[in-house]
Design an enzyme around this catalytic site. Structure first.
Site, PDB file in Angstrom:
ATOM      1  N   LYS B 188      17.720  12.955  42.931  1.00 44.01           N
ATOM      2  CA  LYS B 188      16.261  13.008  43.085  1.00 44.01           C
ATOM      3  C   LYS B 188      15.601  13.052  41.709  1.00 44.01           C
ATOM      4  O   LYS B 188      15.722  14.035  40.990  1.00 44.01           O
ATOM      5  CB  LYS B 188      15.819  14.241  43.869  1.00 44.01           C
ATOM      6  CG  LYS B 188      14.315  14.200  44.166  1.00 44.01           C
ATOM      7  CD  LYS B 188      13.729  15.511  44.614  1.00 44.01           C
ATOM      8  CE  LYS B 188      13.237  16.381  43.476  1.00 44.01           C
ATOM      9  NZ  LYS B 188      12.066  15.847  42.739  1.00 44.01           N
ATOM     10  N   GLU B 262      21.037  23.240  33.922  1.00 42.17           N
ATOM     11  CA  GLU B 262      20.591  23.102  32.530  1.00 42.17           C
ATOM     12  C   GLU B 262      19.108  23.393  32.554  1.00 42.17           C
ATOM     13  O   GLU B 262      18.328  22.628  33.110  1.00 42.17           O
ATOM     14  CB  GLU B 262      20.914  21.689  32.028  1.00 42.17           C
ATOM     15  CG  GLU B 262      20.966  21.616  30.527  1.00 42.17           C
ATOM     16  CD  GLU B 262      19.652  21.158  29.950  1.00 42.17           C
ATOM     17  OE1 GLU B 262      18.809  22.043  29.703  1.00 42.17           O
ATOM     18  OE2 GLU B 262      19.455  19.956  29.772  1.00 42.17           O
ATOM     19  N   CYS B 296      13.841  20.558  26.510  1.00 47.35           N
ATOM     20  CA  CYS B 296      14.331  21.900  26.801  1.00 47.35           C
ATOM     21  C   CYS B 296      14.956  22.538  25.560  1.00 47.35           C
ATOM     22  O   CYS B 296      14.886  23.744  25.375  1.00 47.35           O
ATOM     23  CB  CYS B 296      15.348  21.853  27.939  1.00 47.35           C
ATOM     24  SG  CYS B 296      16.540  20.538  27.735  1.00 47.35           S
ATOM     25  N   GLU B 393       8.640  29.591  27.051  1.00 52.14           N
ATOM     26  CA  GLU B 393       8.790  28.171  26.800  1.00 52.14           C
ATOM     27  C   GLU B 393       7.459  27.484  27.081  1.00 52.14           C
ATOM     28  O   GLU B 393       6.931  27.558  28.190  1.00 52.14           O
ATOM     29  CB  GLU B 393       9.878  27.597  27.712  1.00 52.14           C
ATOM     30  CG  GLU B 393      10.151  26.135  27.453  1.00 52.14           C
ATOM     31  CD  GLU B 393      11.307  25.594  28.284  1.00 52.14           C
ATOM     32  OE1 GLU B 393      11.430  25.975  29.459  1.00 52.14           O
ATOM     33  OE2 GLU B 393      12.083  24.779  27.751  1.00 52.14           O
TER      34      GLU B 393
END
Lengths: 327, 498
Positions: B188, B262, B296, B393
């Protein structure tokens, strides 16, 4: 800047009463190092800039006006030099709007011939000196060589540094030789001094750390220009080496307020290459250096390709090598 | 106004055909979703609609998983590694041949500069397929099983959910190792960036990949949930936010499904006083402004030794003035658009928090386009470890600058985060690099470089940045059955359905 002003500035920067080998060494070795991989990646990245249409046309004309059109052969004759001067003054006979080159670069025994041929054009005569290209001669000979060029009326002197002394760690000797040559470039009275271009011969210095140190050493000793190569040693000018020299003149201006020029020489043959260098000048040193007074290309065959590309821009089609004069 | 104006140098859109609408890729063909819903995917640089994309419901996910199970049992599982490798090599070659198409499409759908999609995303995606194609017939030599024994077995059907920041590259990181090890896939893509995955589906057709080996279901969070919760999936591989990752871990706890995650990061990029400064500045820029900081492993915390902090910040600001922000399709653009309105809102909010917390905000002068989602490169100085912009983040082009005094303090500050995905070290001292790399709790430690990716090198996190590795020999492990049980594990459900 005269030779003596350069020396007193050097004393101020080094904070010593007289530059010694160890004071110069600790200053040069205190400069940040250069990471080879990162430096080359940055140069490669800048080479991917895509310069099109109007900016390309502007860049081609600027590049032509920055060329030190060069002949440095044992076989140079007055006829050859006169031909080169004619080409430099009017590079494209089919289009008088083509800008002239910045200078004609010759051995110093050809300075008078070039001066006569260029009279009234505003194009400078540059002479190589100091036992070009190896620089392996006594200081007396090197200075006499320079005096000859200056006396013959050279507007610019392209000297070579003593790479042997540099690699042996004798920075003081290299400094003294540049400073002494600078003094010989002075002319009495109102006549302008010859501009001193200092050739580092980066192909013999090999590491980027050496290129950075040699650049700063030359500027410290009073160089008006720092130049990559003689053209007699491979590799000659490369993008990463020129990038480091552009960083050096940028940082030197931040330190002292004065500008020093940069001249990559040898190995730049195509318009695409020249435009890549101009991108690098703009993005590393800044637009102030986008001027023949502060950036030059030492080249011979580059001019032909720039003219071809210029014709293409004007006519919309490529002509061919026979539509550009060979010299 | 600069002297050297670069004329626009746009890459041509004409190389790629975008259909007005896309179905789901199930069993080797594009099919309509059972319930017929669709959503639009936008060009974030202009907000223009690019295409209508099908919304896969639970029934569609089930259909895709069945197709994958069938392909696993009948074709892909029994096939020799050599034969599998041929298909994967073929996919890699076609990706290279169609690289420009992929690059333009990625830039249109994601907003990243064409120079990045052209020079980074697409070439590395193809490299992942090439690399893993080479493993397909060598798994018995990968060191997971005793010498002389048979190759380790695949897991079966793998559900993979990928983010929007590197759409095709994350697809490659997921699909290439799964196929090489003999698994079949239901993937997906993110709802804001489905188009390159759908182009990849066409590549699978072009490569004659057996139907059902790769299935692509488009949709948002609900589609992902259906995939995660589907009982006949043997493994879930997820790349995305830590919040969603934790939800997935909770959801499959107690089932037989395997999981690799991850997740987020808040990487420290650590600059010592002896660093090669010009290159360190490039590394800082690359660390946080590559892909608009939507990475990331972005170097979002700059830890700089206090003795050189002013000099580094001055050099950094000078460098940022040369960054070109604007049309992502222009070959000279360095910083493109933010992927979505939602992400832009998140970045904007956290930047405002930074100002409220007392940090000093700075951006270079740049004109942002009127339409689309844009955020100027931003540097915060005077940031403390306790500030939210040093902890959370941001996933945008926002750098927080902190200082340290000693290597020990640098390590302590770098590790003082729930994340542990990556870190960077800038010093000319080799021994310090080795010592730091040993101390830093981060899955990837870059020395005198940043954001460098290679299919041969494992990538993954410590702590809340996830678990499992992608890439390299280590990455194969996430798709292999290494326990002693025979590889006949099938759910009763599909086991009986054929």
């Amino acid at each position: 800047m005269s030779g003596s002003v350069a020396k007193s500035q050097a004393r101020e920067i080094l904070e010593v009463t007289s530059p010694t080998n160890s004071s110069i060494r600790s200053w040069l070795h205190g400069l940040p190092g250069v990471d080879q991989v990162g430096c080359e990646a940055r140069a490669t990245g800048l080479a991917t800039r895509s310069i099109k249409t109007s900016s390309k046309a502007w860049g081609i004309d600027l590049a032509i006006s920055m060329i030190d059109l060069t002949t440095l052969e044992g076989a140079d004759t007055p006829g050859k030099v006169r031909g080169l001067c004619a080409k430099g003054a009017a590079p494209d006979p089919s289009d008088p709007s083509t800008p002239p080159v910045a200078a004609i670069c010759v051995y110093n025994d050809m300075v008078e011939v070039a001066r006569a041929a260029l009279h009234g054009t505003g194009i400078h005569v540059a002479a190589v000196a100091t036992a070009f290209p190896s620089g392996r001669a006594s200081m007396t000979v090197k200075l006499a060589d320079t005096s000859d060029a200056v006396a013959a009326g050279a507007d610019e002197v392209d000297m070579v540094i003593d790479r042997g002394a540099f690699l042996a760690g004798d920075y003081r000797k290299v400094f003294d030789q540049i400073a002494a040559t600078k003094e010989v470039c002075a002319r009495p009275g109102d006549r302008p001094d010859a501009h001193l271009k200092v050739i580092l011969e980066t192909g013999e210095l090999v590491t980027y750390d050496n290129v950075r140190r040699a650049s700063w050493l030359a500027m410290l000793a009073g160089a008006d220009f720092i130049k990559t190569s003689t053209g007699k040693i491979a590799p000659a000018a490369t993008m990463p080496v020129t990038l480091i020299m552009l960083q050096a003149v940028r940082d030197w201006r931040e330190l002292t307020g004065s500008m020093v020029g940069v001249k990559p020489a040898g190995g730049i043959r195509t318009s695409k290459d020249a435009l890549r260098y101009l991108v690098m000048v703009s993005e590393i040193a800044g637009d102030d250096w986008l001027d023949p007074q502060w950036f030059r290309f030492g080249a011979s065959s580059l001019l032909g390709d720039l003219l071809l590309q210029r014709q293409k821009q004007r006519l919309g089609v490529y002509s061919g090598a026979d539509y550009v004069t060979i010299d | 106004m600069s002297k050297f104006e670069y004329a626009p140098a746009p890459e041509s859109r004409a190389v790629v055909d975008i259909a007005s609408s896309y179905g789901l890729f199930i069993g080797g063909e594009f099919v309509e979703p059972a319930e017929g819903g669709s959503f639009k995917t936008l060009n974030p640089a202009t907000e223009e609609s690019l295409a209508d994309v099908s919304q896969a419901g639970a029934a569609d996910v089930d259909r895709a998983v069945r197709a994958a199970r069938r392909a696993y049992q009948r074709v892909w599982g029994p096939m020799s590694g050599t034969e599998r490798g041929k298909y994967i090599f073929r996919i890699a070659r076609i990706m290279q041949e169609r690289a420009r198409e992929f690059a333009v499409l990625e830039t249109l759908d994601n907003g990243k500069p064409i120079k990045e999609s052209r020079d980074v995303d697409i070439p590395i995606a193809a490299a992942h397929f090439f690399y893993h194609a080479g493993w397909a017939d060598k798994l018995e030599y990968a060191g997971f099983t005793p010498a002389g024994s048979a190759a380790p077995k695949p897991l079966g059907v793998v559900g993979q959910i990928i983010p929007w920041n590197f759409p095709l590259l994350m697809l490659a990181w997921k699909i290439a190792p799964a196929l090489a090890t003999g698994n079949t896939v239901v993937l997906k893509p993110a709802e804001t960036t489905p188009l390159t995955a759908l182009l990849f589906a066409q590549v699978c057709q072009q490569a004659d990949l057996p139907p059902g080996v790769v299935n692509i279901v488009t949709g948002a969070g609900e589609t992902g949930r259906a995939l995660v919760e589907h009982p006949d999936v043997d493994k879930i591989a997820f790349t995305g936010s830590t919040g969603v990752g934790k939800g997935i871990a909770r959801s499959i706890a107690g089932t037989r499904k395997r999981l690799s995650l991850e997740l987020g990061g808040k990487a420290a990029n650590i600059v010592f006083d002896d660093a090669a400064m010009d290159q360190a500045v490039e590394g800082i820029v690359n660390g946080i402004f590559f892909n608009q900081g939507q990475v990331c492993c972005a170097g979002s915390r700059l830890l700089v030794q206090e003795s050189v902090a002013d000099d580094v910040v001055r050099r950094l600001k000078r460098r940022l003035q040369a960054l070109r922000v604007g049309d992502p399709l222009d070959k000279n653009t360095d910083v493109g658009a933010i992927n979505s309105a939602a992400q832009l809102a998140r970045i904007t909010e956290l930047a405002e928090v930074g100002v409220a917390e007392g940090a000093t905000r700075w951006s270079p002068e740049c004109t942002l386009p009127k339409n689309g989602f844009w955020f100027a490169p931003t540097v915060f100085t005077g940031v403390s470890q306790s500030h939210r912009i040093a902890q959370e983040e941001i996933f945008g082009p926002v750098l927080s600058v902190l200082t340290f005094r000693t290597p020990q303090e640098a390590v302590a500050k770098a590790n003082n985060t729930p994340y542990g995905l990556s870190a960077g070290i800038w010093t000319e001292k080799g021994s310090r690099i080795l010592w730091m790399a040993d101390q830093l709790r981060a899955g990837v430690v870059w020395a005198n470089t940043f954001n460098r990716f290679d299919p041969t090198s494992p990538f993954g996190g410590y702590k809340e940045s996830g678990y499992g590795r992608e890439g390299g020999r280590h990455g194969l492990e996430a798709y292999l059955r290494l326990d002693s049980a025979p590889s006949t594990a099938r759910s009763t459900r599909t086991g009986g359905s054929h």
